[in-house]
Design a protein around this motif. Structure first.
Motif: not given
Length: 189
Positions: A56-83
């Motif tokens: 539901a977040l509004s993301l832009g190309l090249r935005d830096e985001v952080h992803i967690s699969f367990n709500a504790t540890d986060f991985l950094t990623a870059e938005v490469r595309w949105t639709n």
């Protein structure tokens, strides 16, 4: 004239520290990401280098985001595309729990470049956007938190802390004074 008052600096008669958890003094740089927004991410496919899903977040190309699969540890990623609500993310570090870099070589036409294997999934995760990265210096650590030298963070701010040798963790600024902040991590360091 300037009499040193040692007793004002000791915490007990013997000088023992009465804190709940002992602190270890360090001098270590850290990247600090003040959290702006947090939402769920429904992951639909993954590869060892990235993933795609809906948020539901509004993301832009090249935005830096952080992803967690367990709500504790986060991985950094870059938005490469949105639709719309869909997005594709390139991970900063490979997702090591996905084996290999196999390709479907036998399914490619001669002029098609090989593409990394993608696995369809239905996996929940958390996605976090942050303010521009800040730099700080970790001055001490305990099991539950750390004291960081940095400017501009207020009490109550949620932030991600990234330092060498440790994963990216979500914490909250418990106190802020004189260019120092105390960060508490609910699930420990």
């Amino acid at each position: 004239m300037f009499e040193q008052k040692i007793e004002a600096f000791s915490t007990t008669e013997g000088g023992a520290d009465l804190r709940r958890h002992p602190r270890r003094t360090v001098f270590k740089s850290a990247l600090l990401y003040p959290v702006i927004k947090e939402a769920s991410l429904s992951i639909t496919n993954v590869s060892s280098q990235g993933l795609s899903g809906r948020s539901a977040l509004s993301l832009g190309l090249r935005d830096e985001v952080h992803i967690s699969f367990n709500a504790t540890d986060f991985l950094t990623a870059e938005v490469r595309w949105t639709n719309g609500s869909q997005c594709g993310l390139l991970m900063e570090e490979p997702l090591l729990w996905l084996g290999g870099h196999e390709t479907f070589m036998n399914q490619l036409a001669p002029d098609d470049p090989p593409r990394e294997t993608r696995i369809s999934v239905d996996m929940p995760a958390t996605i976090v956007t942050s303010a521009p990265v800040m730099v700080g210096t970790i001055r001490n650590l305990s099991i539950e938190g750390m004291m960081i030298e940095t400017a501009g963070l207020r009490e109550g701010t949620r932030l991600l802390v990234k330092s060498r040798g440790r994963g990216v963790r979500m914490g909250r600024v418990q106190w802020s004074s004189g260019g120092m902040v105390g960060v508490f991590f609910e699930s420990g360091i």
